[in-house]
Scaffold this motif. Sequence first.
Motif, PDB file in Angstrom:
ATOM      1  N   GLN A  13      82.745  66.701   8.520  1.00 49.58           N
ATOM      2  CA  GLN A  13      83.585  66.523   7.334  1.00 49.58           C
ATOM      3  C   GLN A  13      83.150  65.288   6.556  1.00 49.58           C
ATOM      4  N   ALA A  14      83.440  65.292   5.286  1.00 55.13           N
ATOM      5  CA  ALA A  14      83.135  64.130   4.449  1.00 55.13           C
ATOM      6  C   ALA A  14      83.800  62.888   5.039  1.00 55.13           C
ATOM      7  N   GLY A  15      83.028  61.802   5.038  1.00 61.13           N
ATOM      8  CA  GLY A  15      83.495  60.563   5.639  1.00 61.13           C
ATOM      9  C   GLY A  15      83.084  60.400   7.083  1.00 61.13           C
ATOM     10  N   GLY A  16      82.577  61.459   7.676  1.00 60.00           N
ATOM     11  CA  GLY A  16      82.177  61.420   9.071  1.00 60.00           C
ATOM     12  C   GLY A  16      80.788  60.855   9.267  1.00 60.00           C
ATOM     13  N   SER A  17      80.332  60.902  10.528  1.00 63.29           N
ATOM     14  CA  SER A  17      79.041  60.328  10.887  1.00 63.29           C
ATOM     15  C   SER A  17      78.234  61.303  11.729  1.00 63.29           C
ATOM     16  N   PHE A  56      59.957  47.180   9.337  1.00 62.63           N
ATOM     17  CA  PHE A  56      60.378  47.034   7.938  1.00 62.63           C
ATOM     18  C   PHE A  56      60.919  48.368   7.449  1.00 62.63           C
ATOM     19  N   THR A  57      61.994  48.318   6.665  1.00 64.08           N
ATOM     20  CA  THR A  57      62.650  49.558   6.247  1.00 64.08           C
ATOM     21  C   THR A  57      62.799  49.640   4.735  1.00 64.08           C
ATOM     22  N   SER A  58      62.940  50.867   4.262  1.00 64.65           N
ATOM     23  CA  SER A  58      63.218  51.123   2.855  1.00 64.65           C
ATOM     24  C   SER A  58      64.097  52.362   2.779  1.00 64.65           C
ATOM     25  N   TYR A  59      65.050  52.354   1.839  1.00 60.30           N
ATOM     26  CA  TYR A  59      66.016  53.441   1.725  1.00 60.30           C
ATOM     27  C   TYR A  59      66.092  53.955   0.295  1.00 60.30           C
ATOM     28  N   ALA A  60      66.443  55.212   0.182  1.00 60.29           N
ATOM     29  CA  ALA A  60      66.802  55.751  -1.124  1.00 60.29           C
ATOM     30  C   ALA A  60      68.098  55.083  -1.571  1.00 60.29           C
ATOM     31  N   ASP A  61      68.223  54.874  -2.878  1.00 61.25           N
ATOM     32  CA  ASP A  61      69.429  54.216  -3.395  1.00 61.25           C
ATOM     33  C   ASP A  61      70.695  54.975  -3.004  1.00 61.25           C
ATOM     34  N   SER A  62      70.595  56.292  -2.927  1.00 60.79           N
ATOM     35  CA  SER A  62      71.767  57.117  -2.667  1.00 60.79           C
ATOM     36  C   SER A  62      72.334  56.944  -1.259  1.00 60.79           C
ATOM     37  N   VAL A  63      71.549  56.362  -0.348  1.00 60.85           N
ATOM     38  CA  VAL A  63      72.015  56.229   1.041  1.00 60.85           C
ATOM     39  C   VAL A  63      72.132  54.778   1.484  1.00 60.85           C
ATOM     40  N   LYS A  64      71.735  53.842   0.631  1.00 66.70           N
ATOM     41  CA  LYS A  64      71.810  52.430   1.005  1.00 66.70           C
ATOM     42  C   LYS A  64      73.233  52.035   1.367  1.00 66.70           C
ATOM     43  N   GLY A  65      73.352  51.312   2.462  1.00 66.89           N
ATOM     44  CA  GLY A  65      74.663  50.879   2.910  1.00 66.89           C
ATOM     45  C   GLY A  65      75.398  51.898   3.757  1.00 66.89           C
ATOM     46  N   ARG A  66      74.895  53.127   3.797  1.00 69.20           N
ATOM     47  CA  ARG A  66      75.534  54.179   4.595  1.00 69.20           C
ATOM     48  C   ARG A  66      74.643  54.654   5.743  1.00 69.20           C
ATOM     49  N   PHE A  67      73.344  54.696   5.517  1.00 68.72           N
ATOM     50  CA  PHE A  67      72.396  55.192   6.516  1.00 68.72           C
ATOM     51  C   PHE A  67      71.577  54.033   7.070  1.00 68.72           C
ATOM     52  N   THR A  68      71.187  54.159   8.331  1.00 67.03           N
ATOM     53  CA  THR A  68      70.328  53.163   8.964  1.00 67.03           C
ATOM     54  C   THR A  68      69.229  53.864   9.751  1.00 67.03           C
ATOM     55  N   SER A  84      79.710  57.546   6.640  1.00 64.00           N
ATOM     56  CA  SER A  84      80.354  57.827   5.344  1.00 64.00           C
ATOM     57  C   SER A  84      79.673  58.981   4.631  1.00 64.00           C
ATOM     58  N   LEU A  85      79.462  60.052   5.350  1.00 66.95           N
ATOM     59  CA  LEU A  85      78.741  61.187   4.785  1.00 66.95           C
ATOM     60  C   LEU A  85      79.497  61.831   3.638  1.00 66.95           C
ATOM     61  N   LYS A  86      78.722  62.324   2.674  1.00 69.68           N
ATOM     62  CA  LYS A  86      79.263  62.966   1.480  1.00 69.68           C
ATOM     63  C   LYS A  86      78.726  64.400   1.397  1.00 69.68           C
ATOM     64  N   PRO A  87      79.443  65.265   0.707  1.00 71.83           N
ATOM     65  CA  PRO A  87      78.931  66.640   0.557  1.00 71.83           C
ATOM     66  C   PRO A  87      77.523  66.690  -0.029  1.00 71.83           C
ATOM     67  N   GLY A 114      58.197  67.385  11.224  1.00 72.55           N
ATOM     68  CA  GLY A 114      58.965  68.235  12.121  1.00 72.55           C
ATOM     69  C   GLY A 114      59.462  69.478  11.411  1.00 72.55           C
ATOM     70  N   GLN A 115      60.201  70.291  12.138  1.00 72.30           N
ATOM     71  CA  GLN A 115      60.716  71.546  11.600  1.00 72.30           C
ATOM     72  C   GLN A 115      62.009  71.360  10.809  1.00 72.30           C
ATOM     73  N   GLY A 116      62.653  70.233  10.998  1.00 68.86           N
ATOM     74  CA  GLY A 116      63.874  69.959  10.261  1.00 68.86           C
ATOM     75  C   GLY A 116      65.126  70.245  11.066  1.00 68.86           C
ATOM     76  N   THR A 117      66.191  69.530  10.722  1.00 62.44           N
ATOM     77  CA  THR A 117      67.503  69.765  11.319  1.00 62.44           C
ATOM     78  C   THR A 117      68.528  69.783  10.191  1.00 62.44           C
ATOM     79  N   GLN A 118      69.413  70.767  10.222  1.00 61.68           N
ATOM     80  CA  GLN A 118      70.349  70.971   9.127  1.00 61.68           C
ATOM     81  C   GLN A 118      71.549  70.041   9.257  1.00 61.68           C
ATOM     82  N   VAL A 119      71.883  69.402   8.147  1.00 60.20           N
ATOM     83  CA  VAL A 119      73.093  68.592   8.052  1.00 60.20           C
ATOM     84  C   VAL A 119      73.964  69.198   6.949  1.00 60.20           C
ATOM     85  N   THR A 120      75.193  69.534   7.312  1.00 56.17           N
ATOM     86  CA  THR A 120      76.122  70.104   6.357  1.00 56.17           C
ATOM     87  C   THR A 120      77.398  69.271   6.354  1.00 56.17           C
ATOM     88  N   VAL A 121      77.769  68.789   5.172  1.00 56.69           N
ATOM     89  CA  VAL A 121      78.954  67.947   5.034  1.00 56.69           C
ATOM     90  C   VAL A 121      79.973  68.705   4.202  1.00 56.69           C
TER      91      VAL A 121
END
Length: 123
Positions: A13-17, A56-68, A84-87, A114-121
């Motif tokens: 759900q939105a807001g989850g981890s 050293f790390t770099s993030y997309a602006d859309s995930v900064k502060g939420r993803f690590t 703090s996942l969003k749809p 890799g083959q990928g893993t699905q994330v659905t919010v």
Amino acid sequence: QVQLVESGGGLVQAGGSLRLSCAASGRTFSSYVMGWFRQAPGKQRELVAVISSGGFTSYADSVKGRFTISRDNAKNTVYLQMNSLKPEDTALYYCAAGLATWTSATRGQLDYWGQGTQVTVSS
């Protein structure tokens, strides 16, 4: 040759981890730049985060502060902690690795995927 296997995706759900993991084969894992990328239906693949061999790390602006992004070289594994996942984070998430330059890595120009893993919010 490097093989990457992602795990940890799912429905949340939105807001989850969620915590994604990417297990890599090969003895030179610690030398590789590692990255997470994602692709939503009808959209181009985009950078989520990258981490250098030295951490050293770099993030997309859309995930900064939420993803690590992090890595454990002893376990040949890279992680993506997503809070703090969003749809709009809904996508197929890919792990990638390579000996690319930093600029190339952030552009997704990596050698192994890799083959990928699905994330659905859900909202």
